[in-house]
Every structure is written in structure tokens, then in C-alpha cells.
Design an enzyme around this catalytic site. Structure first.
Site, PDB file in Angstrom:
ATOM      1  N   CYS A  52       0.829  -1.214   0.000  1.00 46.68           N
ATOM      2  CA  CYS A  52       0.000   0.000   0.000  1.00 46.68           C
ATOM      3  C   CYS A  52       0.862   1.262   0.000  1.00 46.68           C
ATOM      4  O   CYS A  52       1.570   1.540   0.978  1.00 46.68           O
ATOM      5  CB  CYS A  52      -0.928  -0.020   1.218  1.00 46.68           C
ATOM      6  SG  CYS A  52      -1.705   1.556   1.587  1.00 46.68           S
ATOM      7  N   CYS A  55      -0.036   3.895   2.720  1.00 45.97           N
ATOM      8  CA  CYS A  55       0.417   3.400   4.034  1.00 45.97           C
ATOM      9  C   CYS A  55       1.890   3.764   4.237  1.00 45.97           C
ATOM     10  O   CYS A  55       2.292   4.225   5.312  1.00 45.97           O
ATOM     11  CB  CYS A  55       0.253   1.883   4.121  1.00 45.97           C
ATOM     12  SG  CYS A  55      -1.417   1.279   3.879  1.00 45.97           S
TER      13      CYS A  55
END
Length: 604
Positions: A52, A55
Site C-alpha cells: 500500500c 500506508c
């Protein structure tokens, strides 16, 4: 989205690592809850995955900030969980995590309190944490409800949970299970199974449709139910894709349900993979898409929305034929009053904004907002998007810029300033007033009506200790210093564009130097000649990549000029650069009086 700006750093001071930011617990879930009970604190959980991007952006740029750490460490017991590993899998499912990053707040017993999603600036992230401290703002109030939700109101309640990205699975399953057969076999119930049941060929919603297939076909028509299974079987095919396994079991399962879906799915896979196998044949891709719709749209009108519009719109501004087809599809969706229309217009708006064509982006966000309201859809996020773009346009019109540096503690007490090439006196470098770095922070502000080529410089009074190139543009941008001495600039469109151009350009130059080193040896053996030819082939590929995939797909004319100046004009060893002349002439038609054009002519 975070943009990395490559710089050349000369680090001449020794420094030590600073420990700050959010302190995450490293024990298991039980120990985290025990600590929260002992300290009488709320638990903050960051659900992330290894793949991600947002993230990683939060972990690298927001969580380590001192002000963020001060707030979160004081008020919460903080915990990180990979949603695809270990305890993270079960806990992500428990809290209904469906996107990343997702931030969950619970009480010390693990009961859900509040939730948020996505990357955000430090200030927003702290304000979000303050919401979690206010019981009146807890989203748990919406999930639990102050009162019992009636069966009649449950579809509306489920939609509200869905819009706010809150857990709804348990309530959805309980509601569907509570329906009588007569209540279940309706268009409304089927629409709920579509919306809240996911796209996989398994699970509660899928089994519900399978077990009531005949009844749904009699009530809603066989074609609608076949279309439902086509999309789920397509999802099942992707479970096999990449593992070199036969799709035969999927097609057999479809036949067992009474549907022949092999040809349709195979043709779908053709358009999915067409540009991967033919990366520059956009005209051929459009032809395949049109043929696919001609074959199947009469029985499944939603195919125009997905996969065709979705696949085509993801490649906007790369080819005129493809662009024209995307806008044609959007017009057809508007004419049919498709419920997909707000998403289609929103997608086009996003691509305009990514290209920094904000006026056009605002136009299409307004279209998306109007169509969502007309269709009775939730328009909250589109309304926020409209206001964001309006604000961004106002910032650019005013021309004010501010760069807020953080993490420069190793340079405390030293001076930093901006420099840039003058937009009025070509070749002249302008330096801004120097400011002192205090507690690792500084702020540099000014005004410009055009993006400027420039950079940063840090002095110790006698010499430069750190310098780096960047683009100065209107707006407010956080700056941090990476461990390897590189500047990191967030949310800057032109810096992001040029950085991606640089990546290819500098890789090109590295190979060019290797080739020159072999050529300069004079008499070269056969092996060296073969290596030189191999280098030449690599250079041609990389040059095409820079020109076609980076320069041409940049819709913003100033970005084109920046990319041309940084790489396109220097890809030839020869002093005669006719390709550079061609680019300058092209840009003159787009931005005839821009100072970057004059700078390019002077540098040539």
C-alpha cells in the site's frame, strides 16, 4: 500523494538519529488491550499492507513527526497491524477493514469507537485523533445506533454505513436473513445483494443468489441474473490468473448454474490484457473495446461502464483516439442516465486534476456532483472535491508559495534560502532572503505567477553544505530531509512530474556514459562492439519511453516544458539537436511567451 525530489547532497556535518513520532506497541493484541486498560487509554490501530503506497507515505512522513507523536503517544496506546498477516487478518475482518490504510480506535476491551481512512497531512491527522477523543463524534454511535433500526429503515442505514466506510457485514446478513421469501425476491433486495455482497464468487450474498437463482430469474429476468454470475465468475478467473492454471473449472461451475460464459469472459480478458501486450497500440485497444460492446452490450448494458469505460478512462491523455472514445462513452452514459455517470465524470475530473488542468477538473467534478444529486446518490465526497479544487485554483491565482521544512535538526542555527532562474531576465539567478533553521524547522515564502526552476541551499556562513534542485510553485508544501540526504516534497505537481522524468533521464545518462567509456578506448574488440550495440538499443528504448510515456502524456504545457528542459533536449550526444528544436516549436504553440521556452532556447 507524496512526491520525491532527487537532489545532490553534500553532507559535511556528523549527526545522530532522532527518535520521535508515534511509538507503536510490538506485543500481541492481548498485551495491547492490557496496557490500554492499565493506562485508561483508547487504542489506535493502523491497518496497513506491504504493497500500500499511502500506508508507506504515512509511515515515512507523518507518523515520525514530533507533533504527531506528542499527540498520539499522550492520548492513545498505538498499534500497527499488517491486515494480511498474523493477528491482523482476523482483526481486519472484525472491524470491517476494506481499504488501506484504515485507522481504527477501540476502547481498552477492543470495542469499536471510531474510524478513518487514507493518507492525510499531519494537521488533519491530529484533528482526526481529536475526534476519537470526543464520544459525541464517535462513528460507533452510527453503527450501534441510539435506537433500534426498523426493517424498513435498514437499507438506508446500510447505505449510510457503506458511504462512511464503516462495518456493515453483520447487519447486512442479519437483514437479508430476516426477509421472507416474498421480500427477498425483489429488485430492492437483489440490488442490496449486489452492492453489499462484494464481487467474489463466494460468501453470504453469492450463496443467497445461488440458492434462489430460479426465483430471481422468474422475477427479474434470466439475463440480469446471468450478468450477475458473469461478473462473479470473472472474479473467480482472476484467482487462477497468473498461476498458469486452466479456467475450465470456472466455466464448468457456470454451466452447472445454466450459463455459457466462456466466450464472454475470454473476450473480457483480451481487452484487459491488450495494452499490456501492445503498450502503444491505443487505436487497436479502442477497436477491441468497440467490438466487445457490439457483441455483448445488448444483453448487458452495464459492460459499457465496467470494464470498458473503467479500462479506457484509466489511460486518459495518452492518445487522441482513446481520449475521444472516453468522452464518447461518457456522453452515452449521460444520455442513458446511467447510475454510473457520477463515477464516470468523477474519474475524468481526477485525470484533469492529475494533469494540473484544474479548471477542466472543476468542470467535471461539478458535472459529477449534479448528476449524483439528480440520481439521488450520496454526493458528500463530490461536494468536498469541488471545494478542494476551487481552493486550489484560488491559491494558484494568488501565486503565494510556502515551503515548511521539518527534520533538519542537524542544520540547526544555519541559514537556508531558495534560488530560482529569473522569469524576466533569462539566465539570471535570483536568491531569496536567508532564514535561520531553528529546532529543525524553517519556512520560506514568496509569490510567483509561474512555476520556477530553482532549489534550496543551506550555508554555514562560508560554504554550501546542502543544495538541491526543485520546482517552486504556488501552494503550501511540507519538506523533510531523508536519511540519504534527499529532500522530500509533498503534494507538489510539478516536482512530481519532473522527478518521474528525471528517473528515466538519469538512467539514460548512466547507460550513455558506459557506452562512451567503451567507445573512447579506441580499438575495441568484438565483445565490446556487441556491448556498444546493446547499449545503443537500450538508449533508443529509454529515449522513446521518456518522449512518449513521460513527455507526451503530460497534458499540462508547463510540465511539458519542464520535462523538455530537464531531459528531452539533452538525449543526443550530437551538438545538433533537431529533436530539441521540434519540441521547442511544439511548446511555442502551447505557451508561446513562457520564460521556460526562452530558457530552453538560451541553453541550446
Amino acid at each position: 500523494m507524496k512526491n520525491l525530489i532527487s537532489v545532490f547532497a553534500i553532507l559535511m556535518l556528523s549527526f545522530s538519529a532522532y527518535t520521535q513520532g508515534i511509538k507503536f506497541e510490538h506485543g500481541d493484541w492481548a498485551s495491547v488491550k492490557a496496557k490500554a486498560q492499565q493506562e485508561n487509554k483508547i487504542i489506535f490501530i493502523d491497518f496497513y499492507t506491504s504493497w500500500c503506497g499511502p500506508c508507506k507515505q504515512m509511515a515515512k512522513n507523518i507518523f515520525p513527526l514530533e507533533n504527531v507523536g506528542d499527540f498520539y503517544n499522550k492520548n492513545f496506546v498505538c498499534y500497527k497491524l499488517d491486515a494480511e498477516k498474523g493477528e491482523g487478518v482476523a482483526l481486519a475482518k472484525k472491524y470491517g477493514v476494506k481499504s488501506y490504510p484504515t485507522y481504527i480506535f477501540t476502547d481498552s476491551k477492543g470495542e469499536f469507537l471510531h474510524q478513518g481512512n487514507g493518507s492525510m497531512p499531519a494537521g488533519n491527522f491530529i484533528n482526526f485523533g481529536k475526534e476519537a477523543l470526543d464520544p459525541e463524534k464517535h462513528l460507533a454511535n452510527l453503527i450501534g445506533g441510539k435506537k433500534e433500526i426498523s426493517k424498513e429503515d435498514m437499507p438506508r442505514h446500510l447505505q449510510e454505513l457503506f458511504d462512511k466506510k464503516l462495518p456493515y457485514d453483520e447487519k447486512f446478513q442479519a437483514y437479508i436473513t430476516s426477509l421472507s421469501q416474498e421480500e427477498l425476491i425483489t429488485q430492492q433486495s437483489f440490488d442490496l445483494l449486489l452492492k453489499f455482497g462484494g464481487s467474489a464468487a463466494n460468501g453470504f450474498a453469492y450463496e443467497t443468489v445461488v440458492n434462489n437463482k430460479t426465483a430471481f430469474e422468474e422475477k427479474l429476468g434470466k439475463q440480469m441474473i446471468e450478468n450477475y454470475f458473469y461478473r462473479r465468475m470473472l472474479s473467480r478467473v482472476y484467482e487462477y490468473k497468473g498461476r498458469k492454471e486452466s479456467y475450465a473449472p470456472v466455466f464448468e461451475e457456470a454451466r452447472g448454474l445454466g450459463y455459457e460464459l466462456e466466450d464472454k469472459i475470454e473476450q473480457t480478458l483480451v481487452i484487459y490484457g491488450y495494452l499490456k501486450n501492445n503498450p502503444h497500440d491505443f487505436e487497436g485497444f479502442v477497436t477491441k473495446c468497440k467490438a466487445f460492446l457490439k457483441a455483448y452490450e445488448y444483453e448487458d448494458p452495464a459492460l459499457k461502464e465496467y470494464p470498458v469505460f473503467t479500462m479506457c478512462s484509466g489511460r486518459l491523455f495518452r492518445n487522441e483516439v482513446l481520449d475521444a472514445y472516453v468522452f464518447q462513452l461518457a456522453s452515452e452514459l449521460e444520455a442513458s442516465k446511467s447510475e454510473y455517470l457520477p463515477r464516470a465524470y468523477g474519474t475524468i475530473a481526477q485525470h484533469y486534476n492529475k494533469a494540473n488542468l484544474l479548471e477542466k477538473g472543476l468542470e467535471y467534478y461539478n458535472k459529477a456532483l449534479a448528476s449524483a444529486k439528480e440520481l439521488g446518490q450520496n454526493a458528500e465526497m463530490l461536494g468536498k472535491a469541488v471545494e478542494y479544487v476551487k481552493t486550489r485554483i484560488q491559491i494558484i491565482e494568488k501565486g503565494n508559495y510556502t515551503f515548511n521544512g521539518k527534520g533538519f535538526e542537524r542544520y540547526n542555527g544555519l541559514a537556508v534560502n531558495l534560488w530560482y532562474y529569473s522569469p524576466t531576465k533569462i539566465g539570471k539567478i535570483v536568491e531569496t532572503e536567508k532564514v535561520a533553521i531553528k529546532d529543525g524547522e524553517f519556512s520560506l515564502s514568496g509569490n510567483t505567477q509561474t512555476p520556477l526552476m530553482g532549489g534550496f541551499e543551506i550555508y554555514d556562513g562560508k560554504k554550501k553544505l546542502l543544495q538541491g534542485d526543485m520546482i517552486i510553485e504556488a501552494g503550501t508544501y511540507p519538506l523533510t530531509l531523508g536519511e540519504n540526504g534527499s529532500f522530500e516534497v509533498e503534494q507538489s505537481f510539478y516536482n512530481w512530474t519532473v522527478y518521474n522524468g528525471w528517473k528515466t533521464f538519469y538512467a539514460y545518462k548512466d547507460i550513455l556514459k558506459k557506452m562512451w567509456a567503451l567507445e573512447d578506448k579506441g580499438n575495441v574488440d568484438e565483445a565490446a562492439k556487441q556491448q556498444i550495440e546493446a547499449y545503443k538499443q537500450q538508449l533508443e528504448v529509454m529515449k522513446a519511453e521518456y518522449i512518449s510515456a513521460i513527455y507526451k502524456k503530460s497534458a499540462d504545457p508547463v510540465a511539458k516544458a519542464l520535462l523538455a528542459l530537464e531531459g528531452k533536449l539533452y538525449v543526443n550526444k550530437s551538438k545538433q539537436n533537431t529533436s530539441g528544436d521540434k519540441v521547442i516549436n511544439e511548446l511555442k504553440n502551447l505557451i508561446p511567451n513562457h520564460y521556460l521556452i526562452k530558457t530552453m532556447q538560451k541553453k541550446q
